[in-house]
Design a protein around this motif. Structure first.
Motif, PDB file in Angstrom:
ATOM      1  N   UNK A  26      84.322 -25.566  -8.799  1.00  0.00           N
ATOM      2  CA  UNK A  26      83.356 -24.546  -8.381  1.00  0.00           C
ATOM      3  C   UNK A  26      83.265 -23.423  -9.412  1.00  0.00           C
ATOM      4  N   UNK A  27      84.404 -22.973  -9.922  1.00  0.00           N
ATOM      5  CA  UNK A  27      84.416 -21.926 -10.942  1.00  0.00           C
ATOM      6  C   UNK A  27      83.712 -22.411 -12.211  1.00  0.00           C
ATOM      7  N   UNK A  28      83.946 -23.657 -12.586  1.00  0.00           N
ATOM      8  CA  UNK A  28      83.291 -24.221 -13.765  1.00  0.00           C
ATOM      9  C   UNK A  28      81.778 -24.251 -13.583  1.00  0.00           C
ATOM     10  N   UNK A  29      81.326 -24.697 -12.438  1.00  0.00           N
ATOM     11  CA  UNK A  29      79.890 -24.777 -12.174  1.00  0.00           C
ATOM     12  C   UNK A  29      79.250 -23.397 -12.221  1.00  0.00           C
ATOM     13  N   UNK A  30      79.905 -22.415 -11.626  1.00  0.00           N
ATOM     14  CA  UNK A  30      79.368 -21.048 -11.644  1.00  0.00           C
ATOM     15  C   UNK A  30      79.314 -20.514 -13.071  1.00  0.00           C
ATOM     16  N   UNK A  35      76.100 -19.114 -17.794  1.00  0.00           N
ATOM     17  CA  UNK A  35      75.868 -19.202 -19.232  1.00  0.00           C
ATOM     18  C   UNK A  35      74.460 -19.705 -19.537  1.00  0.00           C
ATOM     19  N   UNK A  36      73.986 -20.674 -18.767  1.00  0.00           N
ATOM     20  CA  UNK A  36      72.648 -21.213 -18.994  1.00  0.00           C
ATOM     21  C   UNK A  36      71.583 -20.187 -18.627  1.00  0.00           C
ATOM     22  N   UNK A  46      74.765 -27.034 -21.694  1.00  0.00           N
ATOM     23  CA  UNK A  46      75.421 -26.736 -20.421  1.00  0.00           C
ATOM     24  C   UNK A  46      75.864 -28.001 -19.713  1.00  0.00           C
ATOM     25  N   UNK A  47      75.028 -29.023 -19.753  1.00  0.00           N
ATOM     26  CA  UNK A  47      75.382 -30.302 -19.141  1.00  0.00           C
ATOM     27  C   UNK A  47      76.571 -30.955 -19.817  1.00  0.00           C
ATOM     28  N   UNK A  48      76.597 -30.883 -21.136  1.00  0.00           N
ATOM     29  CA  UNK A  48      77.719 -31.454 -21.883  1.00  0.00           C
ATOM     30  C   UNK A  48      79.002 -30.688 -21.566  1.00  0.00           C
ATOM     31  N   UNK A  49      78.912 -29.356 -21.525  1.00  0.00           N
ATOM     32  CA  UNK A  49      80.086 -28.548 -21.162  1.00  0.00           C
ATOM     33  C   UNK A  49      80.547 -28.835 -19.736  1.00  0.00           C
ATOM     34  N   UNK A  50      79.606 -29.024 -18.842  1.00  0.00           N
ATOM     35  CA  UNK A  50      79.941 -29.336 -17.454  1.00  0.00           C
ATOM     36  C   UNK A  50      80.665 -30.671 -17.353  1.00  0.00           C
ATOM     37  N   UNK A  51      80.177 -31.676 -18.059  1.00  0.00           N
ATOM     38  CA  UNK A  51      80.832 -32.983 -18.071  1.00  0.00           C
ATOM     39  C   UNK A  51      82.234 -32.886 -18.647  1.00  0.00           C
ATOM     40  N   UNK A  52      82.362 -32.235 -19.792  1.00  0.00           N
ATOM     41  CA  UNK A  52      83.674 -32.096 -20.422  1.00  0.00           C
ATOM     42  C   UNK A  52      84.631 -31.298 -19.536  1.00  0.00           C
ATOM     43  N   UNK A  53      84.126 -30.246 -18.928  1.00  0.00           N
ATOM     44  CA  UNK A  53      84.963 -29.431 -18.054  1.00  0.00           C
ATOM     45  C   UNK A  53      85.426 -30.185 -16.819  1.00  0.00           C
ATOM     46  N   UNK A  54      84.524 -30.948 -16.213  1.00  0.00           N
ATOM     47  CA  UNK A  54      84.905 -31.738 -15.033  1.00  0.00           C
ATOM     48  C   UNK A  54      85.948 -32.792 -15.393  1.00  0.00           C
ATOM     49  N   UNK A  55      85.783 -33.432 -16.539  1.00  0.00           N
ATOM     50  CA  UNK A  55      86.771 -34.418 -16.977  1.00  0.00           C
ATOM     51  C   UNK A  55      88.127 -33.757 -17.245  1.00  0.00           C
ATOM     52  N   UNK A  56      88.115 -32.569 -17.834  1.00  0.00           N
ATOM     53  CA  UNK A  56      89.363 -31.852 -18.096  1.00  0.00           C
ATOM     54  C   UNK A  56      90.045 -31.443 -16.792  1.00  0.00           C
TER      55      UNK A  56
END
Length: 71
Positions: A26-30, A35-36, A46-56
């Motif tokens: 949730x914090x990552x999505x916010x 940022x976007x 933003x989508x790439x960062x979201x994917x990388x963040x979710x995987x991390x």
């Protein structure tokens, strides 16, 4: 009664396994949304960062669960 309680606990645990996983996601999505919208980050970035963040976050959660079960 104890068996019923244990079954219920296991069922709830399947869906609510790790509270920090949901909180971090949730914090990552916010953060990515902010940022976007506010910093004019390109949506693709933003989508790439979201994917990388979710995987991390998922990797962190799996490692933490493995350490807990390995004790």
């Amino acid at each position: 009664m104890k068996v019923l309680r244990l079954i219920l606990k296991e069922l709830v645990g399947m869906f609510i396994d790790d509270g920090s996983l949901a909180t971090l996601a949730l914090v990552l999505i916010v953060a990515i949304t902010a940022a976007v919208k506010l910093l004019a980050l390109p949506p693709l970035a933003g989508g790439i960062l979201l994917l990388a963040g979710c995987l991390a976050i998922l990797l962190y959660s799996v490692r933490r669960a493995a350490r807990r079960s390995g004790q």
